[in-house]
Design a protein around this motif. Structure first.
Motif, PDB file in Angstrom:
ATOM      1  N   LYS A 179       0.841  -1.202   0.000  1.00 18.82           N
ATOM      2  CA  LYS A 179       0.000   0.000   0.000  1.00 18.82           C
ATOM      3  C   LYS A 179       0.873   1.247   0.000  1.00 18.82           C
ATOM      4  O   LYS A 179       1.422   1.618  -1.032  1.00 18.82           O
ATOM      5  CB  LYS A 179      -0.965  -0.056   1.171  1.00 18.82           C
ATOM      6  CG  LYS A 179      -1.871  -1.308   1.107  1.00 18.82           C
ATOM      7  CD  LYS A 179      -2.751  -1.476   2.319  1.00 18.82           C
ATOM      8  CE  LYS A 179      -3.530  -2.768   2.215  1.00 18.82           C
ATOM      9  NZ  LYS A 179      -4.419  -3.014   3.365  1.00 18.82           N
ATOM     10  N   ILE A 180       1.017   1.883   1.140  1.00 24.30           N
ATOM     11  CA  ILE A 180       1.805   3.109   1.244  1.00 24.30           C
ATOM     12  C   ILE A 180       3.229   2.753   1.673  1.00 24.30           C
ATOM     13  O   ILE A 180       3.440   2.104   2.689  1.00 24.30           O
ATOM     14  CB  ILE A 180       1.166   4.071   2.264  1.00 24.30           C
ATOM     15  CG1 ILE A 180      -0.248   4.443   1.812  1.00 24.30           C
ATOM     16  CG2 ILE A 180       2.027   5.320   2.435  1.00 24.30           C
ATOM     17  CD1 ILE A 180      -1.019   5.264   2.833  1.00 24.30           C
ATOM     18  N   MET A 181       4.225   3.192   0.877  1.00 27.73           N
ATOM     19  CA  MET A 181       5.608   2.794   1.124  1.00 27.73           C
ATOM     20  C   MET A 181       6.406   3.817   1.925  1.00 27.73           C
ATOM     21  O   MET A 181       7.580   3.604   2.184  1.00 27.73           O
ATOM     22  CB  MET A 181       6.297   2.502  -0.204  1.00 27.73           C
ATOM     23  CG  MET A 181       5.776   1.266  -0.903  1.00 27.73           C
ATOM     24  SD  MET A 181       6.018  -0.265   0.041  1.00 27.73           S
ATOM     25  CE  MET A 181       7.768  -0.568  -0.242  1.00 27.73           C
ATOM     26  N   ASP A 184       6.236   6.598   7.698  1.00 31.31           N
ATOM     27  CA  ASP A 184       5.476   7.496   8.577  1.00 31.31           C
ATOM     28  C   ASP A 184       4.031   7.629   8.115  1.00 31.31           C
ATOM     29  O   ASP A 184       3.096   7.567   8.926  1.00 31.31           O
ATOM     30  CB  ASP A 184       6.147   8.870   8.630  1.00 31.31           C
ATOM     31  CG  ASP A 184       7.498   8.831   9.331  1.00 31.31           C
ATOM     32  OD1 ASP A 184       7.703   7.933  10.167  1.00 31.31           O
ATOM     33  OD2 ASP A 184       8.354   9.685   9.025  1.00 31.31           O
ATOM     34  N   LYS A 185       3.829   7.814   6.807  1.00 31.76           N
ATOM     35  CA  LYS A 185       2.468   7.922   6.275  1.00 31.76           C
ATOM     36  C   LYS A 185       1.714   6.613   6.455  1.00 31.76           C
ATOM     37  O   LYS A 185       0.518   6.605   6.770  1.00 31.76           O
ATOM     38  CB  LYS A 185       2.510   8.317   4.801  1.00 31.76           C
ATOM     39  CG  LYS A 185       2.952   9.744   4.540  1.00 31.76           C
ATOM     40  CD  LYS A 185       2.900  10.056   3.053  1.00 31.76           C
ATOM     41  CE  LYS A 185       3.305  11.496   2.779  1.00 31.76           C
ATOM     42  NZ  LYS A 185       3.291  11.815   1.327  1.00 31.76           N
ATOM     43  N   HIS A 193       2.751  -1.147  10.576  1.00 27.18           N
ATOM     44  CA  HIS A 193       4.181  -1.048  10.850  1.00 27.18           C
ATOM     45  C   HIS A 193       4.876  -1.572   9.596  1.00 27.18           C
ATOM     46  O   HIS A 193       5.049  -2.778   9.416  1.00 27.18           O
ATOM     47  CB  HIS A 193       4.536  -1.891  12.083  1.00 27.18           C
ATOM     48  CG  HIS A 193       5.937  -1.714  12.565  1.00 27.18           C
ATOM     49  ND1 HIS A 193       7.042  -1.792  11.748  1.00 27.18           N
ATOM     50  CD2 HIS A 193       6.428  -1.443  13.814  1.00 27.18           C
ATOM     51  CE1 HIS A 193       8.138  -1.613  12.440  1.00 27.18           C
ATOM     52  NE2 HIS A 193       7.792  -1.386  13.711  1.00 27.18           N
ATOM     53  N   LEU A 194       5.263  -0.644   8.704  1.00 26.31           N
ATOM     54  CA  LEU A 194       5.721  -1.032   7.372  1.00 26.31           C
ATOM     55  C   LEU A 194       6.955  -1.922   7.416  1.00 26.31           C
ATOM     56  O   LEU A 194       7.024  -2.931   6.699  1.00 26.31           O
ATOM     57  CB  LEU A 194       5.995   0.224   6.532  1.00 26.31           C
ATOM     58  CG  LEU A 194       6.407  -0.029   5.081  1.00 26.31           C
ATOM     59  CD1 LEU A 194       5.305  -0.752   4.324  1.00 26.31           C
ATOM     60  CD2 LEU A 194       6.757   1.287   4.388  1.00 26.31           C
ATOM     61  N   GLU A 195       7.932  -1.569   8.243  1.00 24.11           N
ATOM     62  CA  GLU A 195       9.160  -2.352   8.298  1.00 24.11           C
ATOM     63  C   GLU A 195       8.870  -3.798   8.693  1.00 24.11           C
ATOM     64  O   GLU A 195       9.448  -4.745   8.128  1.00 24.11           O
ATOM     65  CB  GLU A 195      10.139  -1.718   9.282  1.00 24.11           C
ATOM     66  CG  GLU A 195      11.489  -2.439   9.355  1.00 24.11           C
ATOM     67  CD  GLU A 195      12.459  -1.774  10.312  1.00 24.11           C
ATOM     68  OE1 GLU A 195      13.525  -2.367  10.581  1.00 24.11           O
ATOM     69  OE2 GLU A 195      12.158  -0.667  10.797  1.00 24.11           O
ATOM     70  N   LEU A 217      -4.801   0.605  -6.116  1.00 26.41           N
ATOM     71  CA  LEU A 217      -4.567   1.911  -6.742  1.00 26.41           C
ATOM     72  C   LEU A 217      -5.575   2.903  -6.183  1.00 26.41           C
ATOM     73  O   LEU A 217      -6.713   2.987  -6.655  1.00 26.41           O
ATOM     74  CB  LEU A 217      -4.687   1.789  -8.263  1.00 26.41           C
ATOM     75  CG  LEU A 217      -3.733   0.795  -8.930  1.00 26.41           C
ATOM     76  CD1 LEU A 217      -3.954   0.780 -10.448  1.00 26.41           C
ATOM     77  CD2 LEU A 217      -2.274   1.129  -8.602  1.00 26.41           C
ATOM     78  N   ILE A 218      -5.151   3.647  -5.176  1.00 24.98           N
ATOM     79  CA  ILE A 218      -6.046   4.560  -4.464  1.00 24.98           C
ATOM     80  C   ILE A 218      -5.608   5.999  -4.732  1.00 24.98           C
ATOM     81  O   ILE A 218      -4.502   6.397  -4.321  1.00 24.98           O
ATOM     82  CB  ILE A 218      -6.040   4.300  -2.946  1.00 24.98           C
ATOM     83  CG1 ILE A 218      -6.114   2.789  -2.647  1.00 24.98           C
ATOM     84  CG2 ILE A 218      -7.162   5.072  -2.284  1.00 24.98           C
ATOM     85  CD1 ILE A 218      -7.360   2.101  -3.148  1.00 24.98           C
ATOM     86  N   PRO A 219      -6.432   6.800  -5.415  1.00 22.09           N
ATOM     87  CA  PRO A 219      -6.068   8.197  -5.683  1.00 22.09           C
ATOM     88  C   PRO A 219      -5.742   8.945  -4.395  1.00 22.09           C
ATOM     89  O   PRO A 219      -6.476   8.869  -3.411  1.00 22.09           O
ATOM     90  CB  PRO A 219      -7.330   8.769  -6.346  1.00 22.09           C
ATOM     91  CG  PRO A 219      -8.005   7.583  -6.953  1.00 22.09           C
ATOM     92  CD  PRO A 219      -7.741   6.454  -5.993  1.00 22.09           C
ATOM     93  N   GLY A 220      -4.608   9.653  -4.425  1.00 22.95           N
ATOM     94  CA  GLY A 220      -4.206  10.440  -3.262  1.00 22.95           C
ATOM     95  C   GLY A 220      -3.462   9.665  -2.198  1.00 22.95           C
ATOM     96  O   GLY A 220      -2.980  10.257  -1.225  1.00 22.95           O
ATOM     97  N   TYR A 221      -3.363   8.344  -2.338  1.00 21.55           N
ATOM     98  CA  TYR A 221      -2.716   7.521  -1.309  1.00 21.55           C
ATOM     99  C   TYR A 221      -1.625   6.606  -1.859  1.00 21.55           C
ATOM    100  O   TYR A 221      -0.515   6.597  -1.352  1.00 21.55           O
ATOM    101  CB  TYR A 221      -3.757   6.674  -0.579  1.00 21.55           C
ATOM    102  CG  TYR A 221      -4.712   7.466   0.277  1.00 21.55           C
ATOM    103  CD1 TYR A 221      -4.382   7.824   1.578  1.00 21.55           C
ATOM    104  CD2 TYR A 221      -5.953   7.845  -0.216  1.00 21.55           C
ATOM    105  CE1 TYR A 221      -5.265   8.551   2.374  1.00 21.55           C
ATOM    106  CE2 TYR A 221      -6.845   8.564   0.562  1.00 21.55           C
ATOM    107  CZ  TYR A 221      -6.495   8.922   1.851  1.00 21.55           C
ATOM    108  OH  TYR A 221      -7.365   9.642   2.630  1.00 21.55           O
ATOM    109  N   THR A 222      -1.942   5.809  -2.871  1.00 16.14           N
ATOM    110  CA  THR A 222      -1.000   4.758  -3.296  1.00 16.14           C
ATOM    111  C   THR A 222      -0.618   4.790  -4.771  1.00 16.14           C
ATOM    112  O   THR A 222       0.354   4.154  -5.152  1.00 16.14           O
ATOM    113  CB  THR A 222      -1.596   3.361  -3.027  1.00 16.14           C
ATOM    114  OG1 THR A 222      -2.698   3.136  -3.929  1.00 16.14           O
ATOM    115  CG2 THR A 222      -2.081   3.219  -1.593  1.00 16.14           C
TER     116      THR A 222
END
Length: 294
Positions: A179-181, A184-185, A193-195, A217-222
């Protein structure tokens, strides 16, 4: 003084004591799915998720608790409403989440055997997050594999690594969401917890698990190319062949209202076919076989 001793249980008595069956909280069993693994799938949706993705299409899965929702379209505004599923005369009040044993689930999914046989399909565990009910997932997958079914899970990788590896070894495919790479975001927006999730992915790869990355594929996010390229950079060393794209849609929007939850993406349009195709081509140029919809 007279003493009283408790009666001893003989071996025959002990053998008759049966363990309490493992149960899982399931909120839906969806048949005839074409986007959750190979062939025609039956998807078992687990209730409970530690994440809070603003675009979630299954907001009823967030809480592990059994919840209730009101379908306004069915509600007849009766004056005797007790907000009770059994008492509701129109069926507007619906229970979300049912406790099921492994055998309960098996009884449901085996109804679709003909579709699995003809399409090389099988059963996919989804959610919510499967790792939130790892013990039940393991018990169910063990039984499914014993019966010869093709199995898969959908996961964010946010959970106990040992449980994830044990679950994954019982699967023919693991559909793993990226998702979000930005760490912090990712933590602030969706609670992941991405790591830790990325390390879990790495461990699955080391165990030779069949991994299929999925990109919502999320507009504004991913879906900006900076985020997508970060995903591709991370995946490069694993030399995987397939990537699935999951374009944003509004199919779950009405659920938020029935649950009384604010939906932040109400006015966000789905990406156009042209935008999705451009992203597909961009990823394909990196050597991947890209499937839209999974």
């Amino acid at each position: 003084m007279t003493s009283f001793a408790a009666p001893l249980m003989n071996c025959n008595m002990i053998s008759k004591i049966e363990p309490h069956p493992v149960t899982g909280r399931i909120f839906n069993i969806q048949r005839y799915s074409l986007h959750d693994g190979s062939g025609i799938r039956t998807v078992v949706f687990f209730k409970g998720c530690p994440l809070r993705c603003p675009w979630c299409a299954n907001p009823e899965s967030r809480s592990h608790r059994t919840t209730f929702q009101r379908n306004k379209a069915k509600c007849i505004q009766c004056k005797t409403c007790a907000m009770d599923v059994d008492e509701c005369p129109s069926g507007a009040w619906q229970q979300v989440g049912t406790d099921m044993t492994v055998d309960d689930v098996i009884a449901e999914v085996t109804k679709d055997d003909i579709f699995f046989t003809t399409s090389h399909g099988g059963i996919t565990l989804s959610g919510g997050e499967v790792l939130s009910q790892a013990k039940f997932a393991i018990a169910l997958l063990e039984k499914l594999k014993t019966l010869g079914y093709q199995t898969a899970i959908e996961t964010s990788g946010h959970g106990n690594a040992k449980h994830l590896i044990k679950i994954a070894k019982l699967c023919d495919q693991v559909l793993f969401d990226f998702k979000i790479m930005d760490p912090d975001k990712a933590k602030t927006i969706i609670g992941i917890h991405l790591e830790h999730a990325l390390d879990n992915f790495k461990q699955l790869a080391e165990h030779k698990i069949h991994l299929v990355p999925r990109l919502p594929l999320i507009p504004g996010y991913t879906m900006d190319l900076i985020n997508i390229d970060k995903i591709l950079d991370y995946l490069r060393p694993f030399k995987l062949t397939d990537i699935h794209l999951l374009p944003f849609h509004q199919y779950g929007a009405a659920k938020y209202q029935t649950l009384g939850i604010e939906y932040q993406l109400q006015d966000v349009p789905a990406p156009s076919n042209l935008v999705v195709e451009n992203i597909r081509q961009h990823i394909a140029a990196h050597g991947y076989h890209v499937i839209i919809g999974g």
